[in-house]
Design an enzyme around this catalytic site. Sequence first.
Site, PDB file in Angstrom:
ATOM      1  N   HIS A  47     -13.305  -6.574   5.331  1.00 36.13           N
ATOM      2  CA  HIS A  47     -13.520  -5.203   5.841  1.00 36.13           C
ATOM      3  C   HIS A  47     -14.604  -5.095   6.907  1.00 36.13           C
ATOM      4  O   HIS A  47     -15.433  -4.186   6.863  1.00 36.13           O
ATOM      5  CB  HIS A  47     -13.828  -4.253   4.676  1.00 36.13           C
ATOM      6  CG  HIS A  47     -12.596  -3.856   3.924  1.00 36.13           C
ATOM      7  ND1 HIS A  47     -11.569  -3.170   4.505  1.00 36.13           N
ATOM      8  CD2 HIS A  47     -12.217  -4.070   2.647  1.00 36.13           C
ATOM      9  CE1 HIS A  47     -10.615  -2.969   3.619  1.00 36.13           C
ATOM     10  NE2 HIS A  47     -10.968  -3.518   2.482  1.00 36.13           N
ATOM     11  N   GLU A  62      -6.139  -4.404  12.166  1.00 41.58           N
ATOM     12  CA  GLU A  62      -5.616  -3.129  11.645  1.00 41.58           C
ATOM     13  C   GLU A  62      -6.239  -1.925  12.343  1.00 41.58           C
ATOM     14  O   GLU A  62      -5.657  -0.849  12.321  1.00 41.58           O
ATOM     15  CB  GLU A  62      -5.751  -3.034  10.119  1.00 41.58           C
ATOM     16  CG  GLU A  62      -7.159  -2.982   9.605  1.00 41.58           C
ATOM     17  CD  GLU A  62      -7.230  -2.902   8.075  1.00 41.58           C
ATOM     18  OE1 GLU A  62      -6.550  -3.691   7.405  1.00 41.58           O
ATOM     19  OE2 GLU A  62      -7.968  -2.044   7.578  1.00 41.58           O
ATOM     20  N   ARG A 117      -2.741  -8.018  12.538  1.00 43.33           N
ATOM     21  CA  ARG A 117      -2.715  -7.041  11.448  1.00 43.33           C
ATOM     22  C   ARG A 117      -2.208  -5.654  11.832  1.00 43.33           C
ATOM     23  O   ARG A 117      -2.160  -4.746  11.005  1.00 43.33           O
ATOM     24  CB  ARG A 117      -4.138  -6.910  10.871  1.00 43.33           C
ATOM     25  CG  ARG A 117      -4.556  -8.086  10.044  1.00 43.33           C
ATOM     26  CD  ARG A 117      -3.839  -8.114   8.714  1.00 43.33           C
ATOM     27  NE  ARG A 117      -4.292  -7.060   7.829  1.00 43.33           N
ATOM     28  CZ  ARG A 117      -3.519  -6.408   6.974  1.00 43.33           C
ATOM     29  NH1 ARG A 117      -2.231  -6.672   6.894  1.00 43.33           N
ATOM     30  NH2 ARG A 117      -4.019  -5.483   6.191  1.00 43.33           N
ATOM     31  N   GLU A 149      -9.397 -11.831   6.119  1.00 44.83           N
ATOM     32  CA  GLU A 149      -9.103 -10.714   7.020  1.00 44.83           C
ATOM     33  C   GLU A 149     -10.364  -9.976   7.461  1.00 44.83           C
ATOM     34  O   GLU A 149     -11.297  -9.800   6.666  1.00 44.83           O
ATOM     35  CB  GLU A 149      -8.183  -9.760   6.252  1.00 44.83           C
ATOM     36  CG  GLU A 149      -7.844  -8.488   6.986  1.00 44.83           C
ATOM     37  CD  GLU A 149      -7.008  -7.557   6.110  1.00 44.83           C
ATOM     38  OE1 GLU A 149      -6.409  -8.024   5.112  1.00 44.83           O
ATOM     39  OE2 GLU A 149      -6.968  -6.363   6.426  1.00 44.83           O
ATOM     40  N   TRP A 167     -17.925  -1.170   7.877  1.00 42.55           N
ATOM     41  CA  TRP A 167     -17.097  -1.322   6.686  1.00 42.55           C
ATOM     42  C   TRP A 167     -15.682  -1.726   7.095  1.00 42.55           C
ATOM     43  O   TRP A 167     -15.357  -1.616   8.231  1.00 42.55           O
ATOM     44  CB  TRP A 167     -17.118  -0.072   5.812  1.00 42.55           C
ATOM     45  CG  TRP A 167     -16.098   0.926   6.182  1.00 42.55           C
ATOM     46  CD1 TRP A 167     -16.248   1.991   7.010  1.00 42.55           C
ATOM     47  CD2 TRP A 167     -14.753   0.975   5.732  1.00 42.55           C
ATOM     48  NE1 TRP A 167     -15.104   2.689   7.102  1.00 42.55           N
ATOM     49  CE2 TRP A 167     -14.168   2.091   6.341  1.00 42.55           C
ATOM     50  CE3 TRP A 167     -13.986   0.155   4.872  1.00 42.55           C
ATOM     51  CZ2 TRP A 167     -12.817   2.420   6.131  1.00 42.55           C
ATOM     52  CZ3 TRP A 167     -12.660   0.496   4.667  1.00 42.55           C
ATOM     53  CH2 TRP A 167     -12.087   1.621   5.287  1.00 42.55           C
ATOM     54  N   ASP A 214      -9.888  -9.695   2.065  1.00 44.41           N
ATOM     55  CA  ASP A 214     -10.260  -8.786   3.154  1.00 44.41           C
ATOM     56  C   ASP A 214     -11.771  -8.547   3.112  1.00 44.41           C
ATOM     57  O   ASP A 214     -12.304  -8.070   2.104  1.00 44.41           O
ATOM     58  CB  ASP A 214      -9.509  -7.454   2.948  1.00 44.41           C
ATOM     59  CG  ASP A 214      -9.582  -6.538   4.158  1.00 44.41           C
ATOM     60  OD1 ASP A 214     -10.430  -6.764   5.026  1.00 44.41           O
ATOM     61  OD2 ASP A 214      -8.770  -5.582   4.208  1.00 44.41           O
ATOM     62  N   ARG A 264      -3.375 -10.408  -2.557  1.00 43.63           N
ATOM     63  CA  ARG A 264      -4.717 -10.220  -2.003  1.00 43.63           C
ATOM     64  C   ARG A 264      -5.685 -10.030  -3.161  1.00 43.63           C
ATOM     65  O   ARG A 264      -5.397  -9.286  -4.110  1.00 43.63           O
ATOM     66  CB  ARG A 264      -4.707  -8.980  -1.111  1.00 43.63           C
ATOM     67  CG  ARG A 264      -6.056  -8.593  -0.585  1.00 43.63           C
ATOM     68  CD  ARG A 264      -5.961  -7.339   0.273  1.00 43.63           C
ATOM     69  NE  ARG A 264      -6.744  -6.283  -0.301  1.00 43.63           N
ATOM     70  CZ  ARG A 264      -7.372  -5.337   0.400  1.00 43.63           C
ATOM     71  NH1 ARG A 264      -7.252  -5.316   1.716  1.00 43.63           N
ATOM     72  NH2 ARG A 264      -8.064  -4.404  -0.194  1.00 43.63           N
ATOM     73  N   GLU A 312       2.116  -6.756   4.346  1.00 42.62           N
ATOM     74  CA  GLU A 312       1.380  -6.111   3.260  1.00 42.62           C
ATOM     75  C   GLU A 312       2.255  -5.006   2.655  1.00 42.62           C
ATOM     76  O   GLU A 312       2.877  -4.232   3.374  1.00 42.62           O
ATOM     77  CB  GLU A 312       0.085  -5.501   3.826  1.00 42.62           C
ATOM     78  CG  GLU A 312      -0.795  -4.852   2.777  1.00 42.62           C
ATOM     79  CD  GLU A 312      -2.073  -4.258   3.389  1.00 42.62           C
ATOM     80  OE1 GLU A 312      -2.111  -4.028   4.610  1.00 42.62           O
ATOM     81  OE2 GLU A 312      -3.033  -4.051   2.634  1.00 42.62           O
ATOM     82  N   TYR A 368     -15.174  -0.500  -1.907  1.00 45.99           N
ATOM     83  CA  TYR A 368     -13.869  -0.198  -1.347  1.00 45.99           C
ATOM     84  C   TYR A 368     -12.946  -1.414  -1.508  1.00 45.99           C
ATOM     85  O   TYR A 368     -13.358  -2.549  -1.287  1.00 45.99           O
ATOM     86  CB  TYR A 368     -13.999   0.148   0.142  1.00 45.99           C
ATOM     87  CG  TYR A 368     -12.673   0.557   0.714  1.00 45.99           C
ATOM     88  CD1 TYR A 368     -12.121   1.793   0.407  1.00 45.99           C
ATOM     89  CD2 TYR A 368     -11.944  -0.310   1.508  1.00 45.99           C
ATOM     90  CE1 TYR A 368     -10.895   2.166   0.897  1.00 45.99           C
ATOM     91  CE2 TYR A 368     -10.708   0.053   2.005  1.00 45.99           C
ATOM     92  CZ  TYR A 368     -10.187   1.295   1.699  1.00 45.99           C
ATOM     93  OH  TYR A 368      -8.959   1.657   2.179  1.00 45.99           O
TER      94      TYR A 368
HETATM   95  C1  CS2 Z   1      -7.147  -2.257   4.015  1.00 45.27           C
HETATM   96  C2  CS2 Z   1      -6.778  -0.797   4.027  1.00 45.27           C
HETATM   97  O1  CS2 Z   1      -4.887  -2.703   3.605  1.00 45.27           O
HETATM   98  C3  CS2 Z   1      -5.927  -3.145   4.054  1.00 45.27           C
HETATM   99  O2  CS2 Z   1      -6.060  -4.268   4.485  1.00 45.27           O
HETATM  100  O3  CS2 Z   1      -8.045  -2.661   4.975  1.00 45.27           O
HETATM  101  O4  CS2 Z   1      -7.037  -0.322   2.747  1.00 45.27           O
HETATM  102  C4  CS2 Z   1      -7.543   0.042   5.024  1.00 45.27           C
HETATM  103  O5  CS2 Z   1      -8.884   0.060   4.717  1.00 45.27           O
HETATM  104  C5  CS2 Z   1      -6.987   1.424   5.061  1.00 45.27           C
HETATM  105  O6  CS2 Z   1      -5.656   1.372   5.394  1.00 45.27           O
HETATM  106  C6  CS2 Z   1      -7.757   2.297   6.035  1.00 45.27           C
HETATM  107  O7  CS2 Z   1      -7.066   3.461   6.255  1.00 45.27           O
HETATM  108 MG    MG Z   2      -7.647  -4.631   5.734  1.00 43.10          MG
END
Ligand code: CS2
Ligand code: MG
Length: 413
Positions: free
Chosen positions: A223, A273, A294, A247, A413, A221, A147, A350, A159
Site C-alpha cells: 500500500h 492501481e 495493476r 504490490e 498509504w 500489498d 493475497r 484480482e 487497512y
Molecule cells: C487494494 C484496494 O485491492 C487492492 O489491492 O489496494 O483495497 C484499494 O486500496 C482500494 O481499491 C482503494 O479504493
Molecule cells: Mg492494492
Amino acid sequence: MHIANAEVLVANPGRNFVTLRLTTDDGFVGLGDATLNGRELAVAAYLREHLTSLLIGLDAHQIEDTWQYLYRGGYWRRGPVTMAAIAAVDTALWDIKAKVAKLPLYQLLGGRSRNGLLAYGHASGVELPELYESIHRNLGQGYRAVRVQTGVPGLGSLYGVAASENASTGGGERRYDYEPARRGAVPLEERWDTRAYLRHVPTVFEAVRNEFGPELPLLHDAHHRLTPIQAAKLGKALEPYDLFWLEDVTPAENQAALRRVREHTTTPLAIGEVFNTLWDYRSLFEEQLIDYVRSAVTHTGGITALRRIFDYAAIYQIKSGVHGPTDVSPVGLAAAIHLGIAIPNFGIQEYMRHSAETHALFRPRYTFADGMLNPSEEPGLGVDYDDEIAQAHPYEAAYLPVNRLLDGTMHDW
Ligand code: CS2
Ligand code: MG
C-alpha cells in the site's frame, strides 16, 4: 446509431458505485463504471455537468474518436476523475457495440486467448490462526492464488486486514473492504510503524509457507508505505517465500524509486492501481522495473486505453494484474474479464467478490469456478442495472481510512 440519452447513476448497495448508462436512438443500452472510492461524487459531477451534454448526438460506433474527443478535447488531461469519467463512456460504448454485433464483448477484442482467468482472493488476519482460517476459506471457495495481509504487533487496525465480522457479504466472512463503508463521513485514522511491519511480515510468510506448502501462489500489498530502501529490504526478505508479487511498495508518483528496489530484489513487483494513463507506466516498462500492471479499466480511461497499456507492456514481457477490489463495480470487473480473456499477456485478476446486494443491483453474469473467472457469453458486457434496487440504496458518504505514524505524522498509504 447515435447516443440519445446519458444517465449518471449513483447507488450504495453496501458501498458506493457510480455508473454511466448510455442509450442509443435505436434503443441499445451500454453501461460504464465510474467509481472512484471515497471521491465518487466528483466523477458523477464531471460526467453530469461536463460530459453528458457532449455525448448526445455522437455516433455510438465511434469509440476511438469519442475517446480522443474527451481526452484531447478537454485540455485538462489525465487525473483519476477525468480518466474514470472517460472510462465509463468508453466501456458503455464497447458494451453497446458488442450488443449491436450480438457478440460477447471479448469477441470484438480478438476473441479468447485462454480457458479462463486465474483469480486471486483476499486472505487476512490480525494473528496467524485467523489468517490460516482466512486462507482455508479462500481455498474452500476455489481460489488457487491468495493475497496475504497481516496485523502487526503493537499496531491497531490496519487497512487490508479484516478486523470484524461483517454481515454484508454473508456467511460470517471477515472482510475489510466493507468496513470503511460503515465508518461514516469522516475517515478512520490508523497508526503505522514501518520498522515493526518490516520485522513482522517475513515471519508471517515463513509461517504461511510452512503451513500451506510451496505451490500456492501468494501475493502481498504494501500500500505505497515504504521508502525505496525499505521496499528493497522487504523484497529481499521475502525472496525465500517465492511471492507471486509484491504490490505498491513505494508511493505511486516516483517511478524512479522502483529502480532502487529492482537493483536489490528478484521478488516480482506489481504497481499501478492509482495510475491513470500509459504515461505513468512508460519508464517502468522501458526499464523493465515491474512485472505486473495493476490498473483497472475503471481508472485508466476504459477498455480502449487499458488495452493500449497492455500491448505496450507485452513488448517488455510485463503482464496484466488488474485491480479488482469491491470498489470497482461489477461493470468495471466485467470489462476487465472480457479484456483479460483476449489479451496475450494476461497474468492474474484480482477478485474480491461483491456483496449479495451489489449482485442484485448489477446481476453480473461472469462466472467464478475452480479459481478461474470467465466472461458472460451473452452479447455485450453481461451486466445490467436495476433502477428499483438502486433507489432502495442511496449514496452514503464513506471514506478510505488515513494513515498516521505513531507520532501523528500523516503517512503514505
Ligand atoms: C487494494 C484496494 O485491492 C487492492 O489491492 O489496494 O483495497 C484499494 O486500496 C482500494 O481499491 C482503494 O479504493
Ligand atoms: Mg492494492
